[in-house]
Design a protein around this motif. Structure first.
Motif, mmCIF file in Angstrom:
data_model
loop_
_atom_site.group_PDB
_atom_site.id
_atom_site.type_symbol
_atom_site.label_atom_id
_atom_site.label_comp_id
_atom_site.label_asym_id
_atom_site.label_seq_id
_atom_site.Cartn_x
_atom_site.Cartn_y
_atom_site.Cartn_z
ATOM 1 N N TYR A 33 0.794 -1.061 -0.009
ATOM 2 C CA TYR A 33 0.114 -0.081 0.055
ATOM 3 C C TYR A 33 0.747 1.221 0.035
ATOM 4 O O TYR A 33 2.050 1.160 0.845
ATOM 5 N N ASN A 34 0.609 2.376 -0.745
ATOM 6 C CA ASN A 34 1.300 3.536 -0.843
ATOM 7 C C ASN A 34 0.657 4.334 0.351
ATOM 8 O O ASN A 34 -0.265 5.176 -0.022
ATOM 9 N N CYS A 35 1.261 4.440 1.330
ATOM 10 C CA CYS A 35 0.959 5.462 2.456
ATOM 11 C C CYS A 35 0.954 6.746 2.314
ATOM 12 O O CYS A 35 0.653 7.662 3.153
ATOM 13 N N THR A 36 1.501 7.254 1.121
ATOM 14 C CA THR A 36 1.468 8.727 0.840
ATOM 15 C C THR A 36 0.242 9.193 0.243
ATOM 16 O O THR A 36 0.020 10.356 0.293
ATOM 17 N N SER A 37 -0.641 8.245 -0.005
ATOM 18 C CA SER A 37 -1.898 8.349 -0.470
ATOM 19 C C SER A 37 -2.850 8.178 0.677
ATOM 20 O O SER A 37 -2.604 7.269 1.131
ATOM 21 N N GLU A 38 -3.545 9.100 1.041
ATOM 22 C CA GLU A 38 -4.653 8.941 2.040
ATOM 23 C C GLU A 38 -5.404 7.876 2.053
ATOM 24 O O GLU A 38 -5.742 7.145 3.138
ATOM 25 N N ARG A 66 -3.346 4.931 2.588
ATOM 26 C CA ARG A 66 -2.778 4.516 3.797
ATOM 27 C C ARG A 66 -3.825 4.056 4.663
ATOM 28 O O ARG A 66 -3.551 3.316 5.569
ATOM 29 N N ALA A 67 -5.203 4.432 4.632
ATOM 30 C CA ALA A 67 -6.219 4.085 5.456
ATOM 31 C C ALA A 67 -6.569 2.492 5.307
ATOM 32 O O ALA A 67 -6.642 1.846 6.000
ATOM 33 N N LEU A 68 -6.500 2.041 3.860
ATOM 34 C CA LEU A 68 -6.932 0.664 3.468
ATOM 35 C C LEU A 68 -5.455 -0.056 4.098
ATOM 36 O O LEU A 68 -5.701 -1.372 4.597
ATOM 37 N N GLY A 69 -4.356 0.417 3.887
ATOM 38 C CA GLY A 69 -3.103 -0.420 4.343
ATOM 39 C C GLY A 69 -2.926 -0.747 5.707
ATOM 40 O O GLY A 69 -2.678 -1.659 6.341
ATOM 41 N N LEU A 70 -3.279 0.450 6.429
ATOM 42 C CA LEU A 70 -3.278 0.254 8.066
ATOM 43 C C LEU A 70 -4.254 -0.651 8.500
ATOM 44 O O LEU A 70 -4.226 -1.507 9.426
ATOM 45 N N GLU A 71 -5.388 -0.766 8.065
ATOM 46 C CA GLU A 71 -6.667 -1.632 8.274
ATOM 47 C C GLU A 71 -6.264 -3.147 7.951
ATOM 48 O O GLU A 71 -6.258 -4.096 8.763
ATOM 49 N N HIS A 72 -5.547 -3.176 6.755
ATOM 50 C CA HIS A 72 -5.082 -4.642 6.378
ATOM 51 C C HIS A 72 -4.123 -5.208 7.424
ATOM 52 O O HIS A 72 -3.809 -6.173 7.853
ATOM 53 N N ALA A 73 -2.974 -4.086 7.669
ATOM 54 C CA ALA A 73 -2.168 -4.513 8.646
ATOM 55 C C ALA A 73 -2.450 -4.765 9.814
ATOM 56 O O ALA A 73 -1.846 -5.790 10.394
#
Length: 271
Positions: free
Chosen positions: A5-10, A13-20
Motif C-alpha cells: 500500500y502506498n501510504c503517501t496516498s490518504e 494509507r487507510a486501507l493499508g493500516l486496516e489490512h496491517a
C-alpha cells in the motif's frame, strides 16, 4: 496474499493500516516505515508470530527483537523496576531514537526469544508507525531485511528480501526522511543500578548525560574508589568512569549486552 500500500496516498494509507491491523491479529508479519529504516513487525504477545518474524529474517532466538510502543504510558504495562533515571531518558527522547532495555513484567504472556527476563522498548517518531501501533498495540519489530543484508529503506527494498513471508507492506517513502542521518537507535541498558550505553546511535552520550549525568558510555565501567590512605591520582575533576580494556565496537550491542548481563538484542541498524 501479499499486498503493498502506498501510504503517501490518504486512501491507500487507510486501507493499508486496516489490512496491517488485521494481519497482526492473524499472527502474520507486516512491514512499515519507522524513523530509522523499515521494520518487520509481529504481535509481541504471540510466540507464533514472533517465531515467524525471526524465521523471515533468518535470525535465531538468541537475537530477540525490541518492542515498539505507541505511547510512553505503555512503559509500566510492559516493564517493571523502572528507575527514575530510565524514566527521565524516556521522557526526554521518546518518541525518538532511544531504546531502553528494562526488566520485563513477569505477568506478561510473551516469548520474544532468549531475553533473560528483559525487554527492549522504544517509541518511534514516525507518523505511519505511530498510527499502526495505536491500532495494534506493542509490536515486536526488527529491521526489514534478511540477516546479513542491508536494512531496507523503502518497502520495495524490503519486499525484494522478504517476499511472501510478509502479508502487508506499507510504503511510506525513503527512510530515514531526507535531511536525516541514517543512524540506529541508541541502546541503553537500564536493568542495573547504573545506566549503560550498549550501542551508540541517534542519541549521543552527551545528550543522554544532559538528563542523567551518570550514564556510562559504551565500554566504560565505574571507577573503583581509591583507598583513603593512598595519594590521589592527578585529574580529580575527571568523570568517575574509565574505559574498559577492550571496549566493544559501536554496533556490537550483542557483545556489550553480554558484558552487562542484558539480553543480546537485535543489533541491526534500525530500531
Amino acid at each position: 496474499m501479499t499486498t503493498t500500500y502506498n501510504c503517501t496516498s490518504e486512501d491507500q494509507r487507510a486501507l493499508g493500516l486496516e489490512h496491517a491491523q488485521r494481519a497482526i491479529s492473524e499472527k502474520k508479519c507486516v512491514v512499515f516505515p519507522t524513523d530509522t529504516v523499515y521494520g518487520i513487525a509481529a504481535d509481541a504477545f504471540s510466540p507464533q508470530a514472533v517465531t515467524m518474524l525471526l524465521v523471515s529474517k533468518g535470525r535465531s532466538r538468541t537475537m530477540p527483537p525490541p518492542v515498539l510502543i505507541p505511547r510512553i504510558n505503555a512503559l509500566d504495562g510492559l516493564a517493571t523496576d523502572i528507575s527514575a533515571d530510565a524514566r527521565k531518558l524516556a521522557e526526554a527522547f521518546w518518541p525518538g531514537g532511544l531504546t531502553l532495555i528494562l526488566h520485563a513484567q513477569p505477568s506478561l504472556d510473551w516469548d520474544l526469544g532468549e531475553t533473560r527476563g528483559t525487554v527492549a522498548l522504544r517509541m518511534p517518531a514516525d507518523e505511519v508507525a505511530q498510527e499502526l501501533l495505536t491500532l495494534t498495540g506493542p509490536l515486536a519489530v526488527s529491521s526489514a531485511n534478511r540477516t546479513g543484508h542491508a536494512p531496507a529503506q523503502t518497502a520495495a527494498e524490503a519486499r525484494e528480501q522478504l517476499a511472501e513471508s510478509v502479508e502487508v507492506y506499507l510504503e511510506g517513502g525513503f527512510r530515514p526522511v531526507e535531511g536525516t542521518e541514517a543512524l540506529p537507535s541508541t541502546i541503553v541498558d537500564a536493568t542495573g543500578p547504573l545506566l549503560r550505553v550498549v550501542r551508540n546511535g541517534a542519541v549521543s552520550l552527551d545528550q543522554l548525560r544532559e538528563h542523567v549525568p551518570g550514564v556510562l558510555g559504551l565500554g566504560e565501567i565505574p571507577m573503583a574508589e581509591e583507598p583513603a590512605e593512598e595519594t590521589p591520582v592527578a585529574g580529580d575533576g575527571a568523570p568517575e568512569t574509565q574505559s574498559a580494556q577492550t571496549p566493544p565496537t559501536d554496533n556490537s550491542a550483542t557483545t556489550a549486552a553480554e558484558n552487562t548481563g542484558a539480553p543480546a538484542v537485535d543489533d541491526s541498524p534500525r530500531n
